[in-house]
Write a protein that holds these residues in place. Structure first.
Motif, PDB file in Angstrom:
ATOM      1  N   ASN A   4       0.859  -1.179   0.000  1.00 31.85           N
ATOM      2  CA  ASN A   4       0.000   0.000   0.000  1.00 31.85           C
ATOM      3  C   ASN A   4       0.899   1.235   0.000  1.00 31.85           C
ATOM      4  O   ASN A   4       1.479   1.595   1.021  1.00 31.85           O
ATOM      5  N   LEU A   5       1.007   1.876  -1.155  1.00 33.88           N
ATOM      6  CA  LEU A   5       1.963   2.968  -1.321  1.00 33.88           C
ATOM      7  C   LEU A   5       1.685   4.148  -0.395  1.00 33.88           C
ATOM      8  O   LEU A   5       2.613   4.665   0.232  1.00 33.88           O
ATOM      9  N   ALA A   6       0.449   4.611  -0.311  1.00 33.61           N
ATOM     10  CA  ALA A   6       0.139   5.772   0.527  1.00 33.61           C
ATOM     11  C   ALA A   6       0.474   5.487   1.986  1.00 33.61           C
ATOM     12  O   ALA A   6       1.045   6.327   2.686  1.00 33.61           O
ATOM     13  N   TYR A   7       0.141   4.305   2.459  1.00 33.95           N
ATOM     14  CA  TYR A   7       0.393   3.939   3.850  1.00 33.95           C
ATOM     15  C   TYR A   7       1.888   3.722   4.110  1.00 33.95           C
ATOM     16  O   TYR A   7       2.463   4.295   5.028  1.00 33.95           O
ATOM     17  N   ASN A  10       3.828   6.849   3.518  1.00 36.57           N
ATOM     18  CA  ASN A  10       3.292   7.925   4.343  1.00 36.57           C
ATOM     19  C   ASN A  10       3.062   9.215   3.558  1.00 36.57           C
ATOM     20  O   ASN A  10       3.402  10.303   4.018  1.00 36.57           O
ATOM     21  N   ASP A  11       2.488   9.070   2.351  1.00 42.81           N
ATOM     22  CA  ASP A  11       2.215  10.248   1.540  1.00 42.81           C
ATOM     23  C   ASP A  11       1.201   9.900   0.461  1.00 42.81           C
ATOM     24  O   ASP A  11       1.228   8.804  -0.093  1.00 42.81           O
ATOM     25  N   ALA A  12       0.321  10.845   0.159  1.00 44.59           N
ATOM     26  CA  ALA A  12      -0.664  10.658  -0.905  1.00 44.59           C
ATOM     27  C   ALA A  12      -0.182  11.265  -2.216  1.00 44.59           C
ATOM     28  O   ALA A  12      -0.814  11.095  -3.250  1.00 44.59           O
ATOM     29  N   ASN A  19      12.642  10.231  -4.546  1.00 42.13           N
ATOM     30  CA  ASN A  19      11.645   9.510  -3.753  1.00 42.13           C
ATOM     31  C   ASN A  19      11.302   8.169  -4.399  1.00 42.13           C
ATOM     32  O   ASN A  19      11.025   7.192  -3.697  1.00 42.13           O
ATOM     33  N   GLY A  20      11.328   8.120  -5.716  1.00 39.88           N
ATOM     34  CA  GLY A  20      11.100   6.860  -6.414  1.00 39.88           C
ATOM     35  C   GLY A  20      12.168   5.835  -6.084  1.00 39.88           C
ATOM     36  O   GLY A  20      11.875   4.655  -5.877  1.00 39.88           O
ATOM     37  N   LYS A  21      13.418   6.274  -5.985  1.00 34.22           N
ATOM     38  CA  LYS A  21      14.512   5.365  -5.642  1.00 34.22           C
ATOM     39  C   LYS A  21      14.389   4.871  -4.202  1.00 34.22           C
ATOM     40  O   LYS A  21      14.691   3.709  -3.909  1.00 34.22           O
ATOM     41  N   VAL A  22      13.924   5.733  -3.318  1.00 34.02           N
ATOM     42  CA  VAL A  22      13.683   5.322  -1.937  1.00 34.02           C
ATOM     43  C   VAL A  22      12.584   4.257  -1.905  1.00 34.02           C
ATOM     44  O   VAL A  22      12.691   3.249  -1.203  1.00 34.02           O
ATOM     45  N   ALA A  23      11.516   4.482  -2.673  1.00 37.87           N
ATOM     46  CA  ALA A  23      10.424   3.503  -2.740  1.00 37.87           C
ATOM     47  C   ALA A  23      10.918   2.188  -3.330  1.00 37.87           C
ATOM     48  O   ALA A  23      10.565   1.108  -2.838  1.00 37.87           O
ATOM     49  N   PHE A  24      11.750   2.252  -4.371  1.00 34.59           N
ATOM     50  CA  PHE A  24      12.318   1.044  -4.965  1.00 34.59           C
ATOM     51  C   PHE A  24      13.029   0.211  -3.904  1.00 34.59           C
ATOM     52  O   PHE A  24      12.842  -1.010  -3.824  1.00 34.59           O
TER      53      PHE A  24
END
Length: 190
Positions: A4-7, A10-12, A19-24
């Motif tokens: 769940n990306l938003a959860y 912690n951002d909508a 930030n994409g690399k952090v998510a990766f």
């Protein structure tokens, strides 16, 4: 598996390549243990208002490429994307000449409205549609059933199409000895 990306992030609003690399990196940490059978990895965009192309390129599409490069049994799916997020996913897919599966899912991970985000060439689209319709396919069976209509002389063309779709993460690939067969990643209850 469902992320769940938003959860989790912690951002909508999911923006920017950094930030994409952090998510990766977060995605990679969640798949340290491989499933025993091929399984969807749902990027759940529920409650995400915006996701920019740069974020999606460095996170979702980079992770999709990573999974395929390590022969993972996880297959990425963009779930519950709103129209703005869908448009950005489509823009990245077109820019890369790529495609990713999309759908709506509920809390029990029941799939609704499965679709491909991006484009497939006509032969790949036909093969993708046949796998979805048949629920299980192999190159020999497709050759026997549809070879004459497609004017193919052997199973090699079908094998190449199936392997290409699996390499792009659009259908599951199973091996039984030397034989391979393929199933849809997303199946609905109908």
């Amino acid at each position: 598996m469902r992320f769940n990306l938003a959860y989790e992030l912690n951002d909508a609003v999911l923006a920017g390549a950094v930030n994409g690399k952090v998510a990766f990196a977060a995605f990679v940490r969640t798949v340290e243990k491989e499933p025993s059978d091929p399984s969807p990895f749902y990027f759940d965009f529920k409650d995400v208002h915006v996701a920019t192309a740069s974020f999606l390129r460095e996170s979702v599409f980079a992770f999709k490429a990573y999974l395929r490069s390590v022969d993972s049994k996880f297959y990425p799916v963009a779930a519950n994307a709103n129209e703005a997020v869908y448009d950005e996913l489509l823009m990245v897919a077109h820019a890369r000449g790529d495609a990713i599966l999309g759908c709506q899912i509920d809390e029990q991970e029941e799939v609704f409205e499965p679709h491909v985000i991006g484009q497939l060439d006509p032969k790949q689209q036909l093969t993708f549609d046949l796998v979805a319709e048949l629920k299980r396919a192999d190159a020999t069976g497709l050759m026997e059933r549809y070879g004459a209509a497609e004017q193919t002389k052997g199973a090699t063309a079908w094998n190449n199409r199936l392997a290409g779709l699996a390499a792009r993460g659009l259908i599951f690939e199973y091996s039984r000895g030397r034989a391979k067969y393929y199933r849809p990643v997303l199946e609905t209850g109908d």
